[in-house]
Motif scaffolding. Sequence first.
Motif, PDB file in Angstrom:
ATOM      1  N   LEU A   1      37.081  20.380  35.580  1.00  0.00           N
ATOM      2  CA  LEU A   1      38.266  20.278  35.724  1.00  0.00           C
ATOM      3  C   LEU A   1      39.144  20.217  37.012  1.00  0.00           C
ATOM      4  O   LEU A   1      40.402  19.449  37.133  1.00  0.00           O
ATOM      5  N   ARG A   2      38.982  21.520  37.572  1.00  0.00           N
ATOM      6  CA  ARG A   2      39.947  21.425  38.692  1.00  0.00           C
ATOM      7  C   ARG A   2      39.392  20.272  40.082  1.00  0.00           C
ATOM      8  O   ARG A   2      40.287  20.401  40.759  1.00  0.00           O
ATOM      9  N   ARG A   3      38.098  19.844  39.710  1.00  0.00           N
ATOM     10  CA  ARG A   3      37.496  19.624  40.991  1.00  0.00           C
ATOM     11  C   ARG A   3      38.027  17.662  40.439  1.00  0.00           C
ATOM     12  O   ARG A   3      38.539  16.630  41.405  1.00  0.00           O
ATOM     13  N   SER A   4      38.617  17.652  39.188  1.00  0.00           N
ATOM     14  CA  SER A   4      38.716  16.066  38.944  1.00  0.00           C
ATOM     15  C   SER A   4      40.262  15.971  38.982  1.00  0.00           C
ATOM     16  O   SER A   4      41.045  15.019  39.372  1.00  0.00           O
ATOM     17  N   SER A   5      40.882  17.105  39.321  1.00  0.00           N
ATOM     18  CA  SER A   5      43.011  16.963  39.506  1.00  0.00           C
ATOM     19  C   SER A   5      43.289  16.242  38.528  1.00  0.00           C
ATOM     20  O   SER A   5      43.877  15.602  38.337  1.00  0.00           O
ATOM     21  N   ILE A   6      43.113  16.665  36.994  1.00  0.00           N
ATOM     22  CA  ILE A   6      43.345  15.780  35.644  1.00  0.00           C
ATOM     23  C   ILE A   6      44.424  15.864  35.937  1.00  0.00           C
ATOM     24  O   ILE A   6      45.981  16.813  36.744  1.00  0.00           O
ATOM     25  N   THR A   7      44.657  14.394  35.363  1.00  0.00           N
ATOM     26  CA  THR A   7      46.779  14.164  35.673  1.00  0.00           C
ATOM     27  C   THR A   7      46.857  15.157  34.409  1.00  0.00           C
ATOM     28  O   THR A   7      46.413  14.781  33.425  1.00  0.00           O
ATOM     29  N   PRO A   8      47.840  15.403  34.169  1.00  0.00           N
ATOM     30  CA  PRO A   8      48.487  16.020  32.463  1.00  0.00           C
ATOM     31  C   PRO A   8      48.728  13.978  31.584  1.00  0.00           C
ATOM     32  O   PRO A   8      48.877  13.179  32.189  1.00  0.00           O
ATOM     33  N   ALA A   9      48.269  14.325  29.990  1.00  0.00           N
ATOM     34  CA  ALA A   9      48.716  13.191  29.220  1.00  0.00           C
ATOM     35  C   ALA A   9      49.908  12.858  29.097  1.00  0.00           C
ATOM     36  O   ALA A   9      50.592  13.506  29.747  1.00  0.00           O
ATOM     37  N   ALA A  10      50.637  11.970  29.248  1.00  0.00           N
ATOM     38  CA  ALA A  10      51.539  11.179  29.579  1.00  0.00           C
ATOM     39  C   ALA A  10      52.471  11.565  28.383  1.00  0.00           C
ATOM     40  O   ALA A  10      52.086  12.167  26.859  1.00  0.00           O
ATOM     41  N   ALA A  11      53.652  12.616  28.382  1.00  0.00           N
ATOM     42  CA  ALA A  11      54.852  12.197  27.075  1.00  0.00           C
ATOM     43  C   ALA A  11      54.425  11.267  26.130  1.00  0.00           C
ATOM     44  O   ALA A  11      54.802   9.832  26.395  1.00  0.00           O
ATOM     45  N   LEU A  12      54.749  11.867  25.009  1.00  0.00           N
ATOM     46  CA  LEU A  12      54.579  10.846  23.780  1.00  0.00           C
ATOM     47  C   LEU A  12      56.675  11.615  23.015  1.00  0.00           C
ATOM     48  O   LEU A  12      56.571  12.627  23.250  1.00  0.00           O
TER      49      LEU A  12
END
Length: 222
Positions: free
Chosen positions: A116-127
């Motif tokens: 997860l740290r390496r993938s630098s995940i983008t937070p899921a969009a707001a709903l």
Amino acid sequence: MANILIVEDEKNMQSIIAEYMHRGGHTCFAADDGVDALMILKNNPMDLMILDVMMPHLDGFTVCRMAREMSSLPIIMLTAKSGEEDKLKGYELGADDYITKPFSPKVLLAKVGALLRRSSITPAAALSAGKISIIPASHKVFLDGQEIALTHKEYELLHFFMANPGQIFSREQLLNRVWGYGFGGTTRTVDTHIKTLRQKLKDEGKHIVTLIRSGYKFEVTV
């Protein structure tokens, strides 16, 4: 915190993995087979998938290949075989890491954190729907601009509904998707949580519609 899809047909193993992921602060979705896994992946924003190789209907290699056509999320494959051939096949299909059974759940959690740290995940969009807004990155819910307090399961239930508007889910499906396949409770658990969730949403609770003999759906009115 991340949304993690656990694809494992052994219930005991599924529960153990989910327990350790929850300890790491993550939200878990569980699937018993590859068909269900792909449906969950299609309809829900996932940050990482833990994928068993040996499963009914679709094996892990097939799921990995099809998942790669849908998403770039990190994939950790679980296998009972330690042979090099299986690992190479998984990597060729797009797996990011491998772990061989039996394994330490602590090591698996560490691998999840590293990916997860390496993938630098983008937070899921707001709903948003009506006067309801959800910020998945912070697990905050707002009603007409004011933050409201939900329990963890109330939040997960609302998030699941809003991520799948208009779709009808039986009580059993909601138990499996929100509480997990290893949950030992009854369908009354769903009814109780929906009742309190509607109360907290006040007039906006109308979006959660009861369908007699079918279940529930989240209806967005224009």
